[in-house]
Write a protein that holds these residues in place. Structure first.
Motif, PDB file in Angstrom:
ATOM      1  N   PRO A  37       0.817  -1.224   0.000  1.00  0.00           N
ATOM      2  CA  PRO A  37       0.000   0.000   0.000  1.00  0.00           C
ATOM      3  C   PRO A  37       0.844   1.265   0.000  1.00  0.00           C
ATOM      4  O   PRO A  37       0.365   2.331  -0.355  1.00  0.00           O
ATOM      5  CB  PRO A  37      -0.836  -0.104   1.266  1.00  0.00           C
ATOM      6  N   ALA A  38       2.110   1.154   0.350  1.00  0.00           N
ATOM      7  CA  ALA A  38       2.991   2.324   0.389  1.00  0.00           C
ATOM      8  C   ALA A  38       3.883   2.421  -0.849  1.00  0.00           C
ATOM      9  O   ALA A  38       4.729   3.299  -0.926  1.00  0.00           O
ATOM     10  CB  ALA A  38       3.865   2.270   1.635  1.00  0.00           C
ATOM     11  N   GLY A  39       3.710   1.527  -1.811  1.00  0.00           N
ATOM     12  CA  GLY A  39       4.575   1.513  -2.997  1.00  0.00           C
ATOM     13  C   GLY A  39       5.343   0.214  -3.049  1.00  0.00           C
ATOM     14  O   GLY A  39       4.980  -0.765  -2.410  1.00  0.00           O
ATOM     15  N   ALA A  40       6.438   0.201  -3.801  1.00  0.00           N
ATOM     16  CA  ALA A  40       7.198  -1.030  -3.987  1.00  0.00           C
ATOM     17  C   ALA A  40       8.150  -1.273  -2.812  1.00  0.00           C
ATOM     18  O   ALA A  40       8.874  -0.382  -2.391  1.00  0.00           O
ATOM     19  CB  ALA A  40       7.980  -0.966  -5.289  1.00  0.00           C
ATOM     20  N   MET A  41       8.125  -2.504  -2.296  1.00  0.00           N
ATOM     21  CA  MET A  41       9.115  -2.959  -1.317  1.00  0.00           C
ATOM     22  C   MET A  41      10.260  -3.554  -2.130  1.00  0.00           C
ATOM     23  O   MET A  41      10.025  -4.153  -3.172  1.00  0.00           O
ATOM     24  CB  MET A  41       8.530  -4.049  -0.417  1.00  0.00           C
ATOM     25  N   ARG A  42      11.483  -3.429  -1.642  1.00  0.00           N
ATOM     26  CA  ARG A  42      12.633  -3.882  -2.426  1.00  0.00           C
ATOM     27  C   ARG A  42      13.537  -4.783  -1.598  1.00  0.00           C
ATOM     28  O   ARG A  42      13.783  -4.527  -0.438  1.00  0.00           O
ATOM     29  CB  ARG A  42      13.427  -2.690  -2.924  1.00  0.00           C
ATOM     30  N   TRP A  43      14.009  -5.858  -2.266  1.00  0.00           N
ATOM     31  CA  TRP A  43      14.991  -6.769  -1.681  1.00  0.00           C
ATOM     32  C   TRP A  43      16.142  -6.927  -2.665  1.00  0.00           C
ATOM     33  O   TRP A  43      15.930  -6.881  -3.881  1.00  0.00           O
ATOM     34  CB  TRP A  43      14.415  -8.166  -1.469  1.00  0.00           C
ATOM     35  N   GLU A  44      17.314  -7.167  -2.139  1.00  0.00           N
ATOM     36  CA  GLU A  44      18.439  -7.547  -2.986  1.00  0.00           C
ATOM     37  C   GLU A  44      18.377  -9.058  -3.169  1.00  0.00           C
ATOM     38  O   GLU A  44      18.104  -9.796  -2.227  1.00  0.00           O
ATOM     39  CB  GLU A  44      19.774  -7.152  -2.343  1.00  0.00           C
ATOM     40  N   VAL A  45      18.623  -9.505  -4.390  1.00  0.00           N
ATOM     41  CA  VAL A  45      18.608 -10.930  -4.711  1.00  0.00           C
ATOM     42  C   VAL A  45      20.045 -11.356  -4.974  1.00  0.00           C
ATOM     43  O   VAL A  45      20.822 -10.610  -5.580  1.00  0.00           O
ATOM     44  CB  VAL A  45      17.732 -11.182  -5.965  1.00  0.00           C
ATOM     45  N   ASP A  46      20.389 -12.545  -4.537  1.00  0.00           N
ATOM     46  CA  ASP A  46      21.716 -13.078  -4.795  1.00  0.00           C
ATOM     47  C   ASP A  46      21.917 -13.207  -6.313  1.00  0.00           C
ATOM     48  O   ASP A  46      21.176 -13.926  -6.990  1.00  0.00           O
ATOM     49  CB  ASP A  46      21.878 -14.431  -4.112  1.00  0.00           C
ATOM     50  N   ALA A  94       1.060   0.323  -8.963  1.00  0.00           N
ATOM     51  CA  ALA A  94       0.057   1.391  -8.882  1.00  0.00           C
ATOM     52  C   ALA A  94      -1.341   0.814  -8.672  1.00  0.00           C
ATOM     53  O   ALA A  94      -2.145   1.383  -7.916  1.00  0.00           O
ATOM     54  CB  ALA A  94       0.103   2.260 -10.135  1.00  0.00           C
ATOM     55  N   VAL A  95      -1.646  -0.306  -9.312  1.00  0.00           N
ATOM     56  CA  VAL A  95      -2.944  -0.955  -9.118  1.00  0.00           C
ATOM     57  C   VAL A  95      -3.110  -1.331  -7.648  1.00  0.00           C
ATOM     58  O   VAL A  95      -4.162  -1.071  -7.038  1.00  0.00           O
ATOM     59  CB  VAL A  95      -3.089  -2.201 -10.026  1.00  0.00           C
ATOM     60  N   VAL A  96      -2.086  -1.921  -7.075  1.00  0.00           N
ATOM     61  CA  VAL A  96      -2.167  -2.330  -5.671  1.00  0.00           C
ATOM     62  C   VAL A  96      -2.343  -1.115  -4.767  1.00  0.00           C
ATOM     63  O   VAL A  96      -3.204  -1.105  -3.880  1.00  0.00           O
ATOM     64  CB  VAL A  96      -0.926  -3.156  -5.271  1.00  0.00           C
ATOM     65  N   ARG A  97      -1.572  -0.074  -4.997  1.00  0.00           N
ATOM     66  CA  ARG A  97      -1.693   1.139  -4.162  1.00  0.00           C
ATOM     67  C   ARG A  97      -3.088   1.753  -4.276  1.00  0.00           C
ATOM     68  O   ARG A  97      -3.668   2.197  -3.295  1.00  0.00           O
ATOM     69  CB  ARG A  97      -0.653   2.176  -4.571  1.00  0.00           C
ATOM     70  N   ARG A  98      -3.630   1.788  -5.492  1.00  0.00           N
ATOM     71  CA  ARG A  98      -4.932   2.412  -5.726  1.00  0.00           C
ATOM     72  C   ARG A  98      -6.063   1.618  -5.082  1.00  0.00           C
ATOM     73  O   ARG A  98      -7.010   2.190  -4.544  1.00  0.00           O
ATOM     74  CB  ARG A  98      -5.169   2.546  -7.231  1.00  0.00           C
ATOM     75  N   GLU A  99      -5.983   0.288  -5.132  1.00  0.00           N
ATOM     76  CA  GLU A  99      -7.097  -0.551  -4.703  1.00  0.00           C
ATOM     77  C   GLU A  99      -7.012  -1.025  -3.259  1.00  0.00           C
ATOM     78  O   GLU A  99      -7.991  -1.526  -2.716  1.00  0.00           O
ATOM     79  CB  GLU A  99      -7.215  -1.771  -5.627  1.00  0.00           C
ATOM     80  N   TRP A 100      -5.873  -0.889  -2.611  1.00  0.00           N
ATOM     81  CA  TRP A 100      -5.686  -1.400  -1.241  1.00  0.00           C
ATOM     82  C   TRP A 100      -6.587  -0.660  -0.261  1.00  0.00           C
ATOM     83  O   TRP A 100      -6.646   0.557  -0.266  1.00  0.00           O
ATOM     84  CB  TRP A 100      -4.232  -1.233  -0.829  1.00  0.00           C
ATOM     85  N   ARG A 101      -7.257  -1.421   0.607  1.00  0.00           N
ATOM     86  CA  ARG A 101      -8.105  -0.858   1.657  1.00  0.00           C
ATOM     87  C   ARG A 101      -7.824  -1.593   2.958  1.00  0.00           C
ATOM     88  O   ARG A 101      -7.727  -2.817   2.980  1.00  0.00           O
ATOM     89  CB  ARG A 101      -9.598  -1.006   1.328  1.00  0.00           C
ATOM     90  N   GLY A 102      -7.727  -0.854   4.048  1.00  0.00           N
ATOM     91  CA  GLY A 102      -7.563  -1.459   5.367  1.00  0.00           C
ATOM     92  C   GLY A 102      -6.224  -2.158   5.544  1.00  0.00           C
ATOM     93  O   GLY A 102      -5.265  -1.911   4.819  1.00  0.00           O
ATOM     94  N   SER A 104      -5.638  -5.574   5.367  1.00  0.00           N
ATOM     95  CA  SER A 104      -5.400  -6.761   4.545  1.00  0.00           C
ATOM     96  C   SER A 104      -5.592  -6.523   3.052  1.00  0.00           C
ATOM     97  O   SER A 104      -5.445  -7.444   2.268  1.00  0.00           O
ATOM     98  CB  SER A 104      -6.320  -7.889   4.994  1.00  0.00           C
ATOM     99  N   GLY A 105      -5.926  -5.327   2.661  1.00  0.00           N
ATOM    100  CA  GLY A 105      -6.111  -5.027   1.244  1.00  0.00           C
ATOM    101  C   GLY A 105      -7.564  -4.850   0.843  1.00  0.00           C
ATOM    102  O   GLY A 105      -7.858  -4.186  -0.136  1.00  0.00           O
ATOM    103  N   GLY A 106      -8.464  -5.488   1.566  1.00  0.00           N
ATOM    104  CA  GLY A 106      -9.875  -5.357   1.242  1.00  0.00           C
ATOM    105  C   GLY A 106     -10.292  -6.251   0.078  1.00  0.00           C
ATOM    106  O   GLY A 106      -9.505  -7.015  -0.464  1.00  0.00           O
ATOM    107  N   GLY A 107     -11.532  -6.125  -0.319  1.00  0.00           N
ATOM    108  CA  GLY A 107     -12.101  -6.983  -1.350  1.00  0.00           C
ATOM    109  C   GLY A 107     -11.805  -6.573  -2.773  1.00  0.00           C
ATOM    110  O   GLY A 107     -12.072  -7.331  -3.699  1.00  0.00           O
ATOM    111  N   ARG A 108     -11.251  -5.385  -2.979  1.00  0.00           N
ATOM    112  CA  ARG A 108     -11.021  -4.904  -4.345  1.00  0.00           C
ATOM    113  C   ARG A 108      -9.644  -5.248  -4.896  1.00  0.00           C
ATOM    114  O   ARG A 108      -9.439  -5.271  -6.095  1.00  0.00           O
ATOM    115  CB  ARG A 108     -11.191  -3.385  -4.385  1.00  0.00           C
TER     116      ARG A 108
END
Length: 124
Positions: A37-46, A94-102, A104-108
């Motif tokens: 909901p806050a944007g992209a989370m990032r991890w380094e991959v081996d 952007a889809v995830v950020r726009r549609e996330w509610r509460g 757990s993300g909500g029903g949308r």
């Protein structure tokens, strides 16, 4: 280019989420990014793990650094594995950020993610 792949065993890359994209970088590193909901989370991959995966799945060896990514969705029993422009990955974020509610993300959220992948299929 958008290429749908058969299942790719991304477990070897050590990223604990089912909706994620992997971006090889020009400097040889690889990042994994997942929507939140806050944007992209990032991890380094081996990088060696990525190279082994690319050797096992030849289309991954041709992913253009910083331009294309491996986009994966294994949430809720899905089995989507794509090579797509990085722009498509950020559209998914952007889809995830726009549609996330509460909390757990909500029903949308998941129907919207499903539509995103349906659109990828139609455009390919």
């Amino acid at each position: 280019r958008r290429i749908r792949l058969p299942r790719v065993d991304t477990d070897v890359l050590g990223v604990p989420v089912g909706l994620v994209f992997f971006v090889p970088r020009a400097d040889g590193t690889v990042t994994a990014e997942g929507p939140s909901p806050a944007g992209a989370m990032r991890w380094e991959v081996d990088a060696e793990a990525w190279q082994r995966l690319a050797a096992a799945c030849p289309p991954l060896a041709s992913v253009e650094p910083d331009v294309e990514a491996l986009l994966v969705n294994t949430v809720h029993g899905n089995d989507h594995h794509w090579i797509v422009p990085v722009d498509d990955c950020y559209r998914m974020v952007a889809v995830v950020r726009r549609e996330w509610r509460g909390l757990s993300g909500g029903g949308r959220i998941w129907p919207a993610v499903d539509r995103f992948f349906e659109d990828l299929t139609e455009r390919t």
